[in-house]
Design a protein around this motif. Structure first.
Motif: not given
Length: 883
Positions: A126, A128, A130, A151-153, A251-252
């Motif tokens: 995983y 993000a 960044t 900044n997305e997963e 992102a999570n």
């Protein structure tokens, strides 16, 4: 990645992370992000209990876990999009060359995972996206991956296929090799969950228990998250697959208490990144030190520890030997997970148990009980042995403390950590007023009347919704009646009994750090310090293009100033930031004082020097009497120097940025920033990153956490003092400021991060390598089973060597390959040269330096026996001195 060279000009293949500041390693600690309450729900008085009527979904132990199915209206059983390129950048990219669209293939970077446990594990990558390069150490810079959204997963789940069904996980004894997509190249993590329980959410709308934060749909719930399944490069059963996943919005990543372990990696590729820099972002090119081919990796315990992971770069080219490559030795843990002698779960059970076996002694003793280290809550740990027990790092002990009301991602009526006990946060009930100030309990939610009443304590607060009913002043178990401090009761109620929140771990560590700072301030030299104005020469440090005015030299008759001395510009009468003497270096009789922040300008100027001031919020702490009056003068001197290091560490991190959302006591927050090495929140990190100041701040914390005044001046055998050993007139070791660090490095002897930031023990950089091998629960699957060391990265090697007949300190190796597989001492980078053994070689001999390079010569740290002068003997080179 930067690469230094030794004085002899040979490439140093391993570079300590503390010297890599500003190189864009987004996920690596790093200053850890500000407190993340990702699993937190509303305040207690504003919420209803998730556990009321909640059913925990569970899978049969080790039963196959099918991959998430796609909605029927999409592109197949598991794919929600038409191609992998719609999930993430895949295969190739198109860039304009002289105005013409040109296809550039993305070079293959490989990761191989081998499962040596006795159960299925669930690996996934995983990131993000960044990661940014910082040219000249500024905060702006080009993206390492400018093609995928930021900044997305993004994830890549490893699995296998049986017939027409795709499953998640890697079964016992199996291995899989995958290509690593570009979006994971910079600061990617590979996580390993130990159980299928709660690995996917029970409800496709994202509600309910979801600690790993997988979502079937993008935010808004209308469009499915992008998912596509591709074959693995290879696998032991020839059925390996990878499911790519991308969810829009912020992102999570997994919650802190999602039961998993992880490693970290960064790939670089000189040819590809040079093309990206030249053709895709020519206005903001990547710095030259990013344009190389390498894999950098570590096993990380900066957040938590659960299971053993070993990592090694493979097929690493041997420098100066074209066409020759070999595997590096491993870093991390060679232990088993749950079975066999020395398995890590047994070590965790011991470390977390109350009593005499945890190695902590009276360090956390509370109400006469010798407490073990706390654990993360997992509701299935008692019924699913595959899960295992996970423990927090020193930083996460603070960031996830019950004092901050951090609740479990599995059950929002439980704290994330067991620091306040293993019970619920509050106990819900139904009751009727027995009098104007007493309640008769009729029932408890989720617990029998008798069992629930036994858990009630005098002093507990009682709430009915948002209304306070007072606190318990008396209990009558014969009638199940509680007497309350307030009156006016009448009718029926649904009271919640709130358990008092406490955290003996955070409280103890906070008090101990602050007590060392107070010890320092009460030393006669500090207590009697008189403010003085002195003319100083201010010069620039070497970073920021020579624009970092923080080095002071004083006249020869000036007093010797202590660490922590406040420095202000005398002529400036306006309020000035807290600037202190952070480091002292004596070179050729001249003392150089390094400041915690740069001054406005360089040059000769008058400065005011004032005594070190108390650390902020000291009045909110409970002092611990530290006393060395009965110890030797040498120990007293050591304690004074150690106190200075602790004081200045707290002083520096007390200036860290506070965004106003801190929910633990402020003294504890300052200690957490120090333990976490959060240099990213210091005022010197923005808008300009003063990298040398950041490095010095981390070195202060490293020394304090290693239990010594300056780790550069003390051998490793003196680091990590045992917490149970009484010192400073206490029954525990006051020099141990984070027992987790001791446990990881001394008890488990692991080469993973024991600190909550990079502590130079686990980070490896393999130049020109493109492949990484990971073994979980043992070393099976790794060809090279030697332990990695900086001076012998390929493990133990053997070679014929001739001892110089006139100078037995000089050896000439017969093999150019072996000559380039080992390194001599490199004091500038803290590298101890490879150890040498063989006929005529004294125990403890190291490679001290290179001699004549084109004759494959080294100089030994001590001469060989005269009896082997002029002879050719077989020598062995290795990275660790045998016991």
């Amino acid at each position: 990645m930067t690469h230094s060279t030794t004085p002899a000009g040979r490439s140093l293949r391993h570079k300590l992370r503390s010297l890599w500041a500003g190189l864009g390693r987004g996920a690596r600690r790093r200053g850890k992000p500000a407190f993340r309450f990702s699993a937190e729900v509303a305040r207690l008085e504003e919420r209803r209990l998730m556990s009321r009527g909640l059913r925990l979904h569970a899978h049969a132990l080790d039963a196959p876990l099918e991959m998430p199915q796609a909605p029927s209206s999409t592109y197949g059983k598991y794919n929600t999009v038409a191609s992998p390129g719609e999930v993430l950048t895949y295969g190739s990219v198109v860039m304009k060359v002289n105005g013409v669209d040109t296809t550039f293939p993305i070079p293959t970077k490989e990761v191989t995972v081998r499962n040596n446990t006795k159960q299925t594990i669930y690996p996934f990558l995983y990131d993000a996206n960044t990661g940014q390069a910082s040219e000249n150490h500024k905060n702006t810079g080009s993206w390492l991956d400018p093609f995928d959204k930021h900044n997305e997963e993004y994830r890549a789940y490893l699995g296998y296929q049986v017939g027409n069904t795709d499953y998640l996980g890697l079964k016992e004894g199996q291995s899989i090799t995958i290509a690593v997509p570009l979006v994971f190249w910079d600061g990617g993590r590979i996580a390993f969950a130990t159980s299928s329980n709660h690995f996917l959410p029970a409800n496709k709308d994202g509600s309910g228990i979801n600690p790993f934060q997988f979502y079937y749909y993008n935010p808004g719930g209308m469009n499915p998250s992008a998912r596509y399944v591709v074959p693995a490069l290879s696998s032991s059963e020839n059925n390996g697959i990878v499911m790519y996943y991308h969810r829009t919005g912020l992102a999570n990543g997994p919650a802190d208490d999602a039961t998993h372990g992880y490693g970290e990696f960064t790939y670089r590729d000189q040819t590809f990144l040079t093309a990206v820099s030249k053709y895709y972002v020519p206005s903001n090119p990547l710095p030259k030190d990013y344009l190389n081919t390498s894999v950098n990796y570590d096993v990380s315990y900066v957040d938590s520890f659960l299971l053993p992971i070993a990592m090694a770069a493979t097929k690493v080219p041997v420098p100066n030997n074209p066409g020759v490559a070999a595997d590096y030795g491993w870093i991390g843990a060679p232990n088993r997970f749950r079975e066999g002698v020395g398995n890590v779960q047994e070590s965790i059970r011991k470390f977390t148990s109350n009593g005499d076996s945890n190695g902590l002694g009276t360090y956390f003793q509370t109400d006469g009980k010798k407490l073990g280290w706390p654990t993360y809550y997992n509701p299935t740990s008692g019924t699913d042995p595959n899960v295992g027990t996970m423990v927090p790092s020193g930083y996460d002990l603070f960031s996830n403390s019950p004092l901050g009301n951090v609740l479990s991602a599995y059950d929002n009526n439980r704290f994330m950590l067991s620091s306040a006990g293993n019970g619920p946060v509050k106990l819900a009930s139904n009751a009727t007023a027995a009098s104007t100030n007493s309640l008769k309990i009729n029932s408890f939610v989720g617990m029998s009347l008798e069992e629930g009443f036994k858990t009630l304590k005098i002093g507990m607060s009682v709430m009915d919704g948002l209304k306070s009913l007072g606190t318990i002043t008396a209990l009558d178990p014969s009638t199940y009646t509680v007497t309350l401090s307030a009156g006016g009761l009448n009718g029926n109620y649904s009271p919640d009994f709130i358990y008092p929140v406490h955290d003996p771990y955070v409280t103890k560590l906070t008090n101990l750090w602050y007590s060392w700072s107070s010890y320092y301030l009460n030393l006669p030299r500090i207590k009697n310090f008189q403010k003085v104005d002195l003319t100083a020469t201010v010069s620039n440090d070497t970073d920021n293009s020579g624009n970092d005015p923080r080095i002071l030299t004083l006249p020869g008759n000036a007093p010797n100033l202590p660490l922590g001395t406040q420095v202000t510009v005398t002529a400036n009468k306006s309020p000035q930031p807290l600037i202190t003497i952070m480091k002292k270096v004596v070179d050729k009789g001249v003392t150089y004082y390094y400041l915690s922040q740069p001054l406005p300008s360089a040059g000769t100027q008058t400065l005011t020097f004032s005594k070190p001031r108390p650390i902020s919020y000291v009045a909110q702490t409970q002092p611990i009497p530290i006393n060395f009056e009965k110890d030797s003068k040498e120990m007293q001197k050591f304690a004074r120097a150690f106190a200075a290091t602790v004081y200045e560490s707290l002083s520096v991190y007390s200036t860290a940025f506070n965004n106003g959302t801190i929910r633990i006591p402020m003294p504890s927050w300052i200690v957490s920033q120090t333990i976490g090495g959060n240099v990213g929140y210091l005022p010197t990190a923005t808008p300009i990153n003063y990298v040398n100041i950041s490095a010095d701040a981390r070195d202060l914390a490293k020394s304090a956490l290693r239990g010594v005044p300056n780790f550069n001046n003390y051998p490793e055998k003196d680091w990590y003092p045992p917490p149970s050993e009484g010192t400073g007139n206490q029954t525990y070791n006051v020099f141990n400021l984070d027992p987790y660090v001791w446990w990881v490095h001394k008890e488990l002897k692991l080469t993973g991060y024991g600190f909550s930031f990079d502590d130079d023990t686990a980070d490896v950089n393999a130049n020109d390598s493109t492949t990484l091998s990971i073994a979980v629960g043992g070393l099976g699957g790794l060809i090279n089973t030697d332990h990695f060391s900086v001076s012998a990265p390929y493990g133990t090697v053997h070679c014929l060597a001739t001892i110089d007949k006139n100078n037995t300190s000089i050896i000439s190796l017969a093999s150019k390959v072996v000559y380039n597989q080992v390194l001599p001492d490199d004091k500038a980078n803290g590298v101890v040269g490879a150890f040498v053994s063989g006929q005529g070689i004294a125990k403890g001999t190291r490679l001290a330096a290179t001699a004549i390079i084109d004759q494959n010569q080294f100089k030994l740290s001590q001469p060989a026996d005269p009896s082997v002068a002029g002879k050719t003997v077989e020598l062995t080179f290795f990275g660790r001195q045998p016991a």
